[in-house]
Design a protein around this motif. Structure first.
Motif, PDB file in Angstrom:
ATOM      1  N   HIS A 215      19.503  -8.093   6.821  1.00 11.28           N
ATOM      2  CA  HIS A 215      18.204  -7.590   6.379  1.00 11.28           C
ATOM      3  C   HIS A 215      18.392  -6.248   5.673  1.00 11.28           C
ATOM      4  CE1 HIS A 215      14.420  -5.299   6.918  1.00 11.28           C
ATOM      5  NE2 HIS A 215      13.883  -6.459   6.545  1.00 11.28           N
ATOM      6  N   ARG A 216      17.791  -6.110   4.486  1.00 10.31           N
ATOM      7  CA  ARG A 216      17.946  -4.878   3.708  1.00 10.31           C
ATOM      8  C   ARG A 216      16.750  -3.947   3.834  1.00 10.31           C
ATOM      9  NH1 ARG A 216      23.108  -4.096   3.431  1.00 10.31           N
ATOM     10  NH2 ARG A 216      24.264  -5.667   2.247  1.00 10.31           N
ATOM     11  N   GLU A 217      15.555  -4.452   3.639  1.00 11.17           N
ATOM     12  CA  GLU A 217      14.391  -3.580   3.742  1.00 11.17           C
ATOM     13  C   GLU A 217      13.122  -4.408   3.842  1.00 11.17           C
ATOM     14  OE1 GLU A 217      13.639  -1.227   0.220  1.00 11.17           O
ATOM     15  OE2 GLU A 217      14.924  -2.560  -0.941  1.00 11.17           O
ATOM     16  N   SER A 218      12.057  -3.753   4.255  1.00 10.51           N
ATOM     17  CA  SER A 218      10.732  -4.351   4.325  1.00 10.51           C
ATOM     18  C   SER A 218       9.792  -3.581   3.411  1.00 10.51           C
ATOM     19  CB  SER A 218      10.202  -4.339   5.766  1.00 10.51           C
ATOM     20  OG  SER A 218      11.033  -5.088   6.621  1.00 10.51           O
ATOM     21  N   TYR A 219       8.727  -4.249   2.966  1.00  8.14           N
ATOM     22  CA  TYR A 219       7.790  -3.648   2.019  1.00  8.14           C
ATOM     23  C   TYR A 219       6.492  -3.309   2.749  1.00  8.14           C
ATOM     24  CZ  TYR A 219      11.022  -4.987  -1.647  1.00  8.14           C
ATOM     25  OH  TYR A 219      12.137  -5.103  -2.432  1.00  8.14           O
ATOM     26  N   GLY A 220       5.985  -2.110   2.431  1.00  7.91           N
ATOM     27  CA  GLY A 220       4.798  -1.600   3.099  1.00  7.91           C
ATOM     28  C   GLY A 220       5.170  -0.753   4.304  1.00  7.91           C
ATOM     29  N   LYS A 221       4.255   0.117   4.696  1.00  2.23           N
ATOM     30  CA  LYS A 221       4.531   0.994   5.836  1.00  2.23           C
ATOM     31  C   LYS A 221       4.696   0.190   7.114  1.00  2.23           C
ATOM     32  CE  LYS A 221       2.176   5.030   3.887  1.00  2.23           C
ATOM     33  NZ  LYS A 221       1.087   6.025   4.082  1.00  2.23           N
ATOM     34  N   VAL A 222       3.728  -0.667   7.345  1.00  2.00           N
ATOM     35  CA  VAL A 222       3.841  -1.570   8.491  1.00  2.00           C
ATOM     36  C   VAL A 222       4.049  -2.988   8.003  1.00  2.00           C
ATOM     37  CG1 VAL A 222       2.707  -2.443  10.572  1.00  2.00           C
ATOM     38  CG2 VAL A 222       2.386  -0.045   9.880  1.00  2.00           C
ATOM     39  N   LYS A 223       3.171  -3.399   7.109  1.00  2.00           N
ATOM     40  CA  LYS A 223       3.315  -4.698   6.469  1.00  2.00           C
ATOM     41  C   LYS A 223       2.726  -4.622   5.066  1.00  2.00           C
ATOM     42  CE  LYS A 223      -0.701  -6.393   9.063  1.00  2.00           C
ATOM     43  NZ  LYS A 223      -1.181  -7.453   9.972  1.00  2.00           N
ATOM     44  N   ALA A 224       3.100  -5.570   4.251  1.00  2.00           N
ATOM     45  CA  ALA A 224       2.720  -5.518   2.839  1.00  2.00           C
ATOM     46  C   ALA A 224       1.259  -5.853   2.612  1.00  2.00           C
ATOM     47  CB  ALA A 224       3.607  -6.462   2.036  1.00  2.00           C
ATOM     48  N   HIS A 225       0.721  -6.829   3.367  1.00  2.00           N
ATOM     49  CA  HIS A 225      -0.664  -7.272   3.192  1.00  2.00           C
ATOM     50  C   HIS A 225      -1.330  -7.367   4.554  1.00  2.00           C
ATOM     51  CE1 HIS A 225      -0.556  -8.429  -1.138  1.00  2.00           C
ATOM     52  NE2 HIS A 225       0.745  -8.577  -0.893  1.00  2.00           N
ATOM     53  N   ASP A 226      -2.656  -7.275   4.533  1.00  2.00           N
ATOM     54  CA  ASP A 226      -3.431  -7.402   5.767  1.00  2.00           C
ATOM     55  C   ASP A 226      -3.679  -8.858   6.129  1.00  2.00           C
ATOM     56  OD1 ASP A 226      -3.558  -4.654   6.013  1.00  2.00           O
ATOM     57  OD2 ASP A 226      -5.394  -4.527   4.803  1.00  2.00           O
TER      58      ASP A 226
ATOM     59  N   ILE B  85      10.886  -4.873 -10.297  1.00  2.00           N
ATOM     60  CA  ILE B  85       9.553  -5.013  -9.697  1.00  2.00           C
ATOM     61  C   ILE B  85       9.542  -6.246  -8.799  1.00  2.00           C
ATOM     62  CG2 ILE B  85       7.078  -5.288 -10.157  1.00  2.00           C
ATOM     63  CD1 ILE B  85       7.570  -4.104 -12.911  1.00  2.00           C
ATOM     64  N   VAL B  86       8.841  -6.121  -7.673  1.00  2.00           N
ATOM     65  CA  VAL B  86       8.539  -7.239  -6.784  1.00  2.00           C
ATOM     66  C   VAL B  86       7.023  -7.378  -6.731  1.00  2.00           C
ATOM     67  CG1 VAL B  86       8.745  -8.188  -4.460  1.00  2.00           C
ATOM     68  CG2 VAL B  86      10.621  -6.851  -5.437  1.00  2.00           C
ATOM     69  N   ILE B  87       6.533  -8.602  -7.007  1.00  2.00           N
ATOM     70  CA  ILE B  87       5.085  -8.842  -6.997  1.00  2.00           C
ATOM     71  C   ILE B  87       4.762  -9.735  -5.813  1.00  2.00           C
ATOM     72  CG2 ILE B  87       3.098  -9.621  -8.322  1.00  2.00           C
ATOM     73  CD1 ILE B  87       6.186  -9.315 -10.275  1.00  2.00           C
ATOM     74  N   THR B  88       3.748  -9.361  -5.044  1.00  2.00           N
ATOM     75  CA  THR B  88       3.304 -10.152  -3.897  1.00  2.00           C
ATOM     76  C   THR B  88       1.805 -10.381  -4.000  1.00  2.00           C
ATOM     77  OG1 THR B  88       2.938  -8.212  -2.498  1.00  2.00           O
ATOM     78  CG2 THR B  88       5.117  -9.239  -2.415  1.00  2.00           C
TER      79      THR B  88
ATOM     80  N   TRP C 247       5.552  -3.770  -6.247  1.00  2.00           N
ATOM     81  CA  TRP C 247       6.438  -2.926  -5.458  1.00  2.00           C
ATOM     82  C   TRP C 247       7.691  -2.594  -6.246  1.00  2.00           C
ATOM     83  CZ3 TRP C 247       4.342  -1.976  -0.583  1.00  2.00           C
ATOM     84  CH2 TRP C 247       3.358  -2.884  -0.152  1.00  2.00           C
ATOM     85  N   LYS C 248       8.266  -1.446  -5.935  1.00  2.00           N
ATOM     86  CA  LYS C 248       9.554  -1.089  -6.506  1.00  2.00           C
ATOM     87  C   LYS C 248      10.633  -1.918  -5.829  1.00  2.00           C
ATOM     88  CE  LYS C 248      12.231   2.967  -7.881  1.00  2.00           C
ATOM     89  NZ  LYS C 248      12.367   4.447  -7.745  1.00  2.00           N
TER      90      LYS C 248
ATOM     91  N   ASP D 147       8.703   1.029  -2.538  1.00  2.00           N
ATOM     92  CA  ASP D 147       7.503   1.831  -2.759  1.00  2.00           C
ATOM     93  C   ASP D 147       6.449   1.005  -3.501  1.00  2.00           C
ATOM     94  OD1 ASP D 147       8.827   3.956  -1.587  1.00  2.00           O
ATOM     95  OD2 ASP D 147       9.603   4.691  -3.522  1.00  2.00           O
ATOM     96  N   LEU D 148       5.204   1.209  -3.130  1.00  2.00           N
ATOM     97  CA  LEU D 148       4.092   0.529  -3.780  1.00  2.00           C
ATOM     98  C   LEU D 148       3.812   1.193  -5.119  1.00  2.00           C
ATOM     99  CD1 LEU D 148       1.853  -1.612  -3.660  1.00  2.00           C
ATOM    100  CD2 LEU D 148       0.401   0.093  -2.525  1.00  2.00           C
TER     101      LEU D 148
END
Length: 894
Positions: free
Chosen positions: A467-478, A492-495, A505-506, A511-512
């Motif tokens: 595992h390299r990294e996760s996106y978002g502080k806690v999670k990317a979407h609610d 760029i990463v698009i979700t 995301w970067k 980073d968002l």
């Protein structure tokens, strides 16, 4: 099907179909010295060469599903509802038999007759050639419901019938009499097979018992029992080994030693579903089996213990595909995931290039040890996967997420196996209800991005599985993450999620960068990396096109009336193809923002993909095992694409068959030539040159020396001229008359004769016999004798006669016109093509100046040019068709 149901796409062929529940048919063709296997694939049937299990032909679709099939040395017979069809060469419909009121479920050829049985147990005997009914027998289903039919060897005009009640009857169909009734075994008879011994048959029962029965004495010779349920098929070896094979509904095959009267060996898990058809090859230790698991296998028995192993096989998915994707840039392979938890690769070139990447399993080593059928650690079906070719040779290059699982699996296309990594973040270990919904690989093939129903987005390294990294502080979407895409430069990463947000995301750091608010939740994402265009399917059935550079919505398409199931961009990003739950497939033109094509499929399109070359569109349908290829017509012909009107009603498009679709009206002769001699051991009807010349042109078959050098006769004469001039013969005395020739002779004069004056009188030179023939033909309008006379002449004589047609050599303009008319009539007949060209060339060479100055002859020349152009265009079309066909066969490596 409507002609204009789709302007862009035309049916090309279907992939992944091998067999279904209808038993196979094995036939031996003397001309090919080879066995052919015929399997049913729904509304059509396939013919395979047993040498390499290469697909030879596929029949035209029937109106409904084929219920039964059989064949003799000349024809293939199929039963579709209450109608029977007979096919020649596997593709040409020969006869149709009407008369049954219920669906036909049994067929058997019987010399010049065909026996058929319907569900009401009505047995009909047909005259094959005349299509007339010869005999009809009625049975009561309550007392004798026919389930099997057999013609015992050496039993003239007799057939053996097996019933659901367990009894058998022997009938003479010529006298229409019941000869004998066998009491039976009070259990349904499911299989009847002739044993190598006369008067002996094998009887398979629904209880699993196998009876070797003597018909002559009505005695049971031996009895066996298989513990796997009803006997679905029986077959005897005929190569000298006393072995009988029996098949079961569980996919197992038992081999029985008839001399020792015991079980010799077993083929457990021969198929993953019931074995529906099984036949030993005549005088060979080979067994061919078919199953409803969409597979066909040839077994060879060469092991020391007498058991068999798979020699050749063809197979497809056992359950409908869930997602497909073109693999690579050349549109040669399609990756397909299915509800049977397998991942397969189908080749668009030939079936022999198909391959399986295996079945998903939690414990791959244990599954390999115990077999796929007995894998208790089988994983749920794959719902989404992503593949990149860049690192194919280095490590796993396919990642997949499964139904109701948080774990993501890796696969290797190069090694055709499941990968070593199972990707799962430590936060989800021990948690229930976490599901990975979408995956995406970076263009470099190093990283995979996973979106979960919890709203988390994780990045893993594919090579190490770390595992390299996760996106978002806690999670990317609610809400759940329903789509992930990455650009081609790993920037760029698009979700997209169910929380109505599209986030950018970067790539490195997580980073968002920006988020775009939508009116409804995201259903699916599809990114075209080269143009930076992102298609977003929303929950309100709209499709948005977003420019990921400016993060703006550039197009919105509202005209969808059901949930979006799949999206695909064309290679140049001008088209967006959208499939939805209303069974429609729509093509949108992005520059103009208009709908340019729309058609319907028989069932819902669950997944679609467009090749990088733009050549093929591949689709999968609900409750359908196959993958359907549609060719892009705009690549091969000029088609004007206009926006569809508002009130346009899409039409249903027929599904393509297994082999390439042909235009029946223009290519029927090509299709017949392709399959002629492939399957049938029969006399081929002779076609005369007159018959062939209706579609082609014929040659004269004269030696080339008679016509090839007509234009070069003067050069040949000059080359063959003797070096020394010929010597003049000694002259006779002046007062003696001499007959000139190679050897001058004196003339014998009588007393009454006087020597005439040597002065030559200039009178009109008489016409040659050839000129007289042309004159006669001009009067009656039939110029056949002109070419018959030319065919008899030598090249020098033809040259002389051609020269004599001109006015200065004793001919006339009328004679020249008559000769041109003869050329025109012969060219219209499409015969002697090379002679016409040679004679025409010589005529123009000798009399070109005269022809050009005469208006009548110039008009005839124009007519000749038109006829010649028609003949050449017709011939060029056939040549192009043949070249395309030869190229396809060469690429398919049949």
């Amino acid at each position: 099907m409507m002609k204009d149901s789709s302007k862009i796409f035309s049916g090309y062929k279907a992939l992944g179909f091998v067999s279904n529940h209808v038993p196979l048919v094995l036939r031996y063709i003397n001309r090919r010295k080879e066995n052919l296997a015929i399997t049913v694939i729904g509304k059509s049937f396939n013919t395979y060469s047993c040498g390499k299990l290469a697909l030879l032909s596929t029949s035209s679709p029937h109106p409904e599903e084929i219920k039964c099939i059989t064949a003799d040395a000349y024809l293939v017979f199929t039963g579709c509802k209450n109608i029977i069809y007979s096919w020649q060469r596997g593709t040409e419909l020969k006869h149709v038999y009407h008369g049954h009121e219920k669906d036909v479920h049994l067929l058997m050829p019987f010399g010049p007759h065909l026996l058929s049985v319907d569900e009401d147990s009505v047995l009909k005997v047909w005259e094959i050639k005349s299509e007339t009914l010869f005999l009809e027998l009625y049975f009561n289903n309550n007392t004798f419901q026919i389930t099997t039919i057999l013609h015992p060897n050496t039993y003239l005009n007799k057939i053996l019938l097996g019933s659901e009640q367990g009894s058998m009857q022997l009938w003479n169909i010529r006298t229409c009499k019941l000869i004998y009734t066998f009491t039976g075994w009070n259990t349904p008879i499911t299989a009847l097979e002739q044993a190598p011994a006369i008067d002996v048959v094998g009887v398979g029962l629904g209880s699993g018992d196998i009876i070797i029965h003597n018909l002559k004495y009505d005695e049971v010779v031996m009895k066996f029992n298989q513990e796997w349920g009803p006997v679905t098929a029986l077959s005897f070896r005929t190569d000298g080994q006393p072995i009988m094979a029996s098949a079961s509904s569980l996919g197992h095959i038992a081999l029985w030693d008839l001399e020792q009267q015991q079980l010799q060996s077993q083929l457990r898990g021969a198929h993953q579903e019931a074995v529906t058809g099984m036949k030993y090859f005549p005088d060979e230790p080979l067994l061919i089996t078919s199953s409803s698991d969409n597979s066909l296998k040839v077994w060879i028995f060469d092991l020391p213990d007498g058991s068999g192993r798979v020699l050749r096989h063809r197979e497809g998915h056992r359950a409908p595909p869930t997602k497909i994707q073109f693999y690579g840039l050349l549109a040669e392979n399609i990756l397909s995931a299915s509800h049977d938890s397998t991942l397969r690769s189908f080749s668009t070139i030939g079936d022999n290039l198909n391959k399986s990447l295996g079945q998903a399993s939690f414990d791959r080593k244990l599954a390999k040890k115990k077999g796929v059928l007995h894998d208790q650690r089988k994983m749920p079906p794959i719902l989404d996967f992503s593949a990149e070719t860049f690192r194919e040779k280095d490590w796993d290059n396919i990642v997949a997420c499964h139904r109701n699982l948080a774990m993501v699996t890796t696969w290797s296309y190069g090694r055709c196996t499941m990968g070593q990594h199972k990707l799962l973040h430590k936060r989800f270990k021990g948690q229930k209800g976490v599901v990975a919904l979408c995956v995406n690989m970076s263009s470099c093939g190093n990283f995979v991005f996973i979106g979960y129903n919890t709203g988390h987005v994780d990045k893993f390294n594919v090579q190490s599985g770390i595992h390299r990294e996760s996106y978002g502080k806690v999670k990317a979407h609610d809400a759940s993450v329903r789509g992930i895409s990455t650009d081609g430069l790993n920037q760029i990463v698009i979700t997209g999620g169910g929380d109505r947000f599209l986030k950018f995301w970067k790539f490195k750091g997580g980073d968002l960068l920006e988020e775009v608010s939508l009116e409804f939740g995201v259903c699916e994402l599809k990114l075209h990396r080269e143009s930076a265009m992102l298609a977003v399917a929303c929950d309100d059935f709209t499709v948005l096109v977003v420019d990921i550079e400016t993060r703006r919505i550039v197009r919105t398409f509202h005209e969808h009336f059901s949930r979006i199931t799949s999206l695909a961009f064309s290679s140049d990003a001008r088209w967006l193809i959208v499939a939805s739950m209303d069974s429609s497939i729509k093509t949108w033109d992005l520059p103009s923002g208009t709908l340019i094509d729309c058609f319907l499929t028989p069932t819902v399109c669950t997944s679609l993909t467009l090749s990088q070359t733009g050549e093929y569109l591949a689709t999968t349908l609900a409750d359908n095992l196959g993958i359907y290829l549609w060719s892009n017509v705009t690549l091969y012909s000029h088609i004007s694409l206009w926006p569809l009107p508002v009130d346009y009603e899409p039409q249903l498009l027929d599904l393509p068959s297994v082999l390439i679709e042909h235009n029946r009206t223009q290519q029927s002769s090509t299709s017949d030539d392709l399959h002629e001699g492939l399957e049938e051991d029969e006399f081929v009807e002779f076609k005369s040159p007159e018959q062939i010349s209706k579609d082609l042109v014929t040659l004269s078959l004269l030696p080339q020396s008679r016509w090839q050098n007509l234009l070069n006769l003067d050069i040949i004469k000059e080359r063959n001229k003797p070096k020394d001039p010929p010597k003049a013969p000694k002259a006779a005395p002046f007062f003696l008359p001499v007959i000139q020739g190679l050897e001058p002779k004196l003339t014998n004069l009588s007393k009454d004769e006087t020597i005439k004056s040597k002065t030559f009188s200039w009178k009109a030179r008489p016409l040659s016999p050839f000129g007289l023939i042309i004159q006669e033909c001009m009067k009656n309008g039939n110029y056949v004798s002109v070419f018959l006379e030319l065919k008899r002449m030598s090249p020098s004589a033809i040259d002389i006669e051609m020269r004599s047609l001109s006015p200065e050599n004793g001919g006339s303009v009328e004679l020249m016109i008559g000769f041109l008319r003869a050329l025109e009539e012969e060219m219209k007949s499409n015969k002697d093509f090379e002679l016409i060209q040679s004679y025409f060339g010589l005529f123009l060479k000798l009399h070109g100046s005269i022809v050009s100055s005469n208006s009548d002859m110039c008009k005839i020349l124009c007519e000749l040019s038109c006829e010649q152009e028609k003949a050449w265009q017709r011939l060029q079309l056939k040549l192009n068709q043949t070249l395309c066909l030869a190229t396809y066969i060469k690429n398919a490596v049949l």
